[in-house]
Design a protein around this motif. Sequence first.
Motif: not given
Length: 288
Positions: A104-109
Amino acid sequence: MSERRACRVLGFDRTTIRYRSSRDDSALRERMRALAQTRRRFGYRRLHILLRQEGVVINRKRTQRVYRELGLTVRQRRGRKRAVGTRAPILAAAAPNARWSLDFVHDQLADGRRFRVLNIIDDATKRCRAAVVDTSISGRRVVRELTALVARHGKPDLMVSDNGIEFTSNAVLAWCAQTGIAWHYIAPGKPMQNGICEAFNGRMRDELLNETLFRSLDHARACVADWIEDYNTARPHSALGYLSPAAYAATFTATGARLRNPDQLRRAPLAPTAGNRQTHAAALLPAG
């Protein structure tokens, strides 16, 4: 000392001191600047490959000189961690579908909501089989995505992941027992045991996530899909002899053996690949 006297003492011709190149690099500069604006995290080596693909046949040193003169050097975002101690050899896949890696890789809007991307990589061809974008991805969702991938691309021999709760859930364990696919969990705190997927995550973060402001989840899905398509079909990969993953995958036969035709196994125009490649159809090989 004057220039005339210095050249006479050293035996130099004064024309070598006053020479100015008359070569016109304006078209090359404009095209390289345009490519660098599109591929903001590409260095001169990959830009050189893209220029060669467009039919611009120039020397690599000339590409590097123009690249430096234009000030296009890519800024490193962070210091590189140096490994200490003895490294153990890892298993390297030698044929498509021999091993898939998940992470998994995470980011934000833009509004602060966080989302996750489930990346599934074929270790032999470095091709991204899927990149699932959503705010929440459970073990059951992982199983649904894997089932769809197996139906399209065939069943892999081995799956590799970390010990996240999505990958150790009852749904995943039941799916492995039902399909007969072996699942290997890396040692806790050893992400480099899943180094191929970790490297892919780093490229995605460097070239896409850190460079894009996502307005909504649909916008994030569209941007990730476009980047994955470009990564698989157009982006030159240094570990594959600067071929794209799709072009490299085309050098395998249906049985998983590498083709030996020089036209299909064209070499990298810059430097040899990182390691010697095996041409037989073994599923897993020890690589240092």
